[in-house]
Structure formats: C-alpha cells, structure tokens
Scaffold this motif. Structure first.
Motif, PDB file in Angstrom:
ATOM      1  N   SER A   1     -33.638  16.908   4.597  1.00  0.00           N
ATOM      2  CA  SER A   1     -33.179  15.567   4.338  1.00  0.00           C
ATOM      3  C   SER A   1     -32.682  15.298   3.035  1.00  0.00           C
ATOM      4  O   SER A   1     -33.318  16.073   1.808  1.00  0.00           O
ATOM      5  CB  SER A   1     -34.446  14.641   4.714  1.00  0.00           C
ATOM      6  OG  SER A   1     -33.739  13.286   4.615  1.00  0.00           O
ATOM      7  N   LEU A   2     -31.916  14.401   2.718  1.00  0.00           N
ATOM      8  CA  LEU A   2     -31.402  14.170   1.296  1.00  0.00           C
ATOM      9  C   LEU A   2     -31.552  12.496   1.279  1.00  0.00           C
ATOM     10  O   LEU A   2     -31.307  11.853   2.105  1.00  0.00           O
ATOM     11  CB  LEU A   2     -29.782  14.374   1.181  1.00  0.00           C
ATOM     12  CG  LEU A   2     -29.726  16.009   1.258  1.00  0.00           C
ATOM     13  CD1 LEU A   2     -27.999  16.059   1.394  1.00  0.00           C
ATOM     14  CD2 LEU A   2     -30.161  16.500   0.079  1.00  0.00           C
ATOM     15  N   VAL A   3     -31.579  11.898  -0.101  1.00  0.00           N
ATOM     16  CA  VAL A   3     -31.531  10.800  -0.538  1.00  0.00           C
ATOM     17  C   VAL A   3     -30.023  10.657  -1.124  1.00  0.00           C
ATOM     18  O   VAL A   3     -29.555  11.357  -2.114  1.00  0.00           O
ATOM     19  CB  VAL A   3     -32.359  10.348  -1.262  1.00  0.00           C
ATOM     20  CG1 VAL A   3     -32.089   8.714  -1.846  1.00  0.00           C
ATOM     21  CG2 VAL A   3     -33.700  10.147  -0.946  1.00  0.00           C
ATOM     22  N   PRO A   4     -28.752  10.198  -0.138  1.00  0.00           N
ATOM     23  CA  PRO A   4     -27.422  10.146  -0.474  1.00  0.00           C
ATOM     24  C   PRO A   4     -27.241   9.360  -1.895  1.00  0.00           C
ATOM     25  O   PRO A   4     -27.916   8.452  -2.294  1.00  0.00           O
ATOM     26  CB  PRO A   4     -26.650   9.159   0.254  1.00  0.00           C
ATOM     27  CG  PRO A   4     -27.489   9.237   1.513  1.00  0.00           C
ATOM     28  CD  PRO A   4     -28.840   9.367   0.949  1.00  0.00           C
ATOM     29  N   ASP A   5     -26.890  10.110  -2.937  1.00  0.00           N
ATOM     30  CA  ASP A   5     -26.528   9.643  -4.357  1.00  0.00           C
ATOM     31  C   ASP A   5     -25.188  10.095  -4.830  1.00  0.00           C
ATOM     32  O   ASP A   5     -24.651   9.331  -6.055  1.00  0.00           O
ATOM     33  CB  ASP A   5     -27.405  10.350  -5.302  1.00  0.00           C
ATOM     34  CG  ASP A   5     -27.400  11.817  -5.501  1.00  0.00           C
ATOM     35  OD1 ASP A   5     -26.357  12.423  -5.066  1.00  0.00           O
ATOM     36  OD2 ASP A   5     -28.228  12.218  -6.297  1.00  0.00           O
ATOM     37  N   GLY A   6     -24.204  10.759  -3.840  1.00  0.00           N
ATOM     38  CA  GLY A   6     -23.083  10.888  -4.305  1.00  0.00           C
ATOM     39  C   GLY A   6     -22.819  12.119  -5.346  1.00  0.00           C
ATOM     40  O   GLY A   6     -21.647  12.597  -5.846  1.00  0.00           O
ATOM     41  N   ILE A   7     -23.910  12.763  -5.527  1.00  0.00           N
ATOM     42  CA  ILE A   7     -23.732  14.073  -6.592  1.00  0.00           C
ATOM     43  C   ILE A   7     -24.046  15.170  -5.788  1.00  0.00           C
ATOM     44  O   ILE A   7     -25.155  15.330  -5.172  1.00  0.00           O
ATOM     45  CB  ILE A   7     -24.764  13.806  -7.524  1.00  0.00           C
ATOM     46  CG1 ILE A   7     -24.502  12.480  -8.515  1.00  0.00           C
ATOM     47  CG2 ILE A   7     -24.733  15.126  -8.674  1.00  0.00           C
ATOM     48  CD1 ILE A   7     -25.668  12.305  -9.483  1.00  0.00           C
ATOM     49  N   PHE A   8     -23.022  16.363  -6.008  1.00  0.00           N
ATOM     50  CA  PHE A   8     -23.214  17.559  -4.974  1.00  0.00           C
ATOM     51  C   PHE A   8     -23.937  18.682  -5.820  1.00  0.00           C
ATOM     52  O   PHE A   8     -23.657  19.414  -6.558  1.00  0.00           O
ATOM     53  CB  PHE A   8     -21.915  17.849  -4.661  1.00  0.00           C
ATOM     54  CG  PHE A   8     -21.874  19.004  -3.499  1.00  0.00           C
ATOM     55  CD1 PHE A   8     -22.649  20.100  -3.566  1.00  0.00           C
ATOM     56  CD2 PHE A   8     -21.388  18.548  -2.347  1.00  0.00           C
ATOM     57  CE1 PHE A   8     -22.667  21.055  -2.335  1.00  0.00           C
ATOM     58  CE2 PHE A   8     -21.318  19.445  -1.099  1.00  0.00           C
ATOM     59  CZ  PHE A   8     -22.035  20.789  -1.326  1.00  0.00           C
TER      60      PHE A   8
END
Length: 164
Positions: free
Chosen positions: A24-31
């Motif tokens: 799972s990820l916490v979306p932050d817009g950084i790849f």
C-alpha cells in the motif's frame, strides 16, 4: 507533486486493499522507491514486464484493477434491494438475495450461451454456484462460485445494462 503519479499511487492504494501482495501507498505525487516497489509487485502479480515503470499496459491494468477495487468496496448496487451483511452468498446459505442472483443469471442467459441452465429458484444451488463461477472467470475475478460484493456489483451492472 505530479498529478499522474498521484493517480497511479491512488490506484495502487485501492488495489492493495483487495490484494495484500501489493504494498500500500500513501499518495504524495512523488514517484520514489515505495512507488517503484509497489509497481514492481503489481507487475509481477499481473504477469507484466517487471520494469518498475508505468507503461501503457501497466497503466491499463492498474485502471482495470482499480475499477474492481472500487466496486468491491462500494455499497451493493441496487439491481435488487441488497444489504451488505448477506455477503458472501453461497451454496447452502439462506438469503433473500439468492433468488435475485438466479434472476440476473437467467437474464444473462438470454444474451450469452454460457449461462444456459439458470433457473429462477430462490435457492443458491450447485447450478447457481457453477454459473457464478463462469461469470467470475469471464469478468477476470477469482472463480469461487460465491457472490461477494464485487461479484454482486459486476453482475448487477451487467444486468442493469441488459434491462435498459
């Protein structure tokens, strides 16, 4: 923040709720490294080239699996009155929804040969279980023969389309 990366991360977050093999990820817009790890796990799970990058095929599969995840966690569609506590529906389990499943499968048989044999029984029979398994295979979901919320929503969506 990159909005396309944020969307990819949001898809992965939704998908990971259904599949514990996908971190799972916490979306932050950084790849970053976490996103790369999740993309690699997704590609591995879905037999895509394991590059850690989101190409056209990976994007399409992410979008498809995201749609399934959203369906799985949304409220049951109202093709017929449904309440969440009845799920999963399965052979031998009594539910007022069993007849509705048979009705929807019967309607599918009017359009698709795979569903012949659907009855309008109020019971969840071995035949219901078999037809639900076929439907799940055709929709790319795990063929358990049981109707969970995802299967209900997919079946209801198709039923509603066919009865318009």
């Amino acid at each position: 923040m990159d909005s396309a990366v944020y969307e990819i991360q949001s898809f992965i977050r939704n998908i990971s709720r259904l599949d514990s093999d996908i971190p799972s990820l916490v979306p932050d817009g950084i790849f970053g490294a976490e996103t790369t790890e999740s993309v690699l796990a997704f590609q591995r799970k879905h037999l895509l080239p394991q590059t850690g990058k989101v190409d056209f095929d990976t994007w399409n599969r992410l979008a498809e699996e995201n749609d399934k995840a959203i369906f799985a966690f949304s409220a049951p569609l109202q093709a017929a009155p449904a309440k969440g506590s009845d799920f999963p529906l399965k052979k031998g389990k009594k539910s007022h929804l069993n007849g509705n499943v048979n009705l929807m499968l019967s309607r599918l048989s009017d359009f698709y040969g795979n569903f012949s044999g659907a009855s309008l029984s109020a019971d969840y029979t071995a035949e219901t279980e078999r037809l639900v398994g076929i439907f799940q295979t055709l929709t790319g979901t795990e063929a358990t023969g049981e109707v969970d919320k995802l299967t209900w929503n997919l079946l209801s969506s198709l039923y509603l389309l066919l009865t318009e």
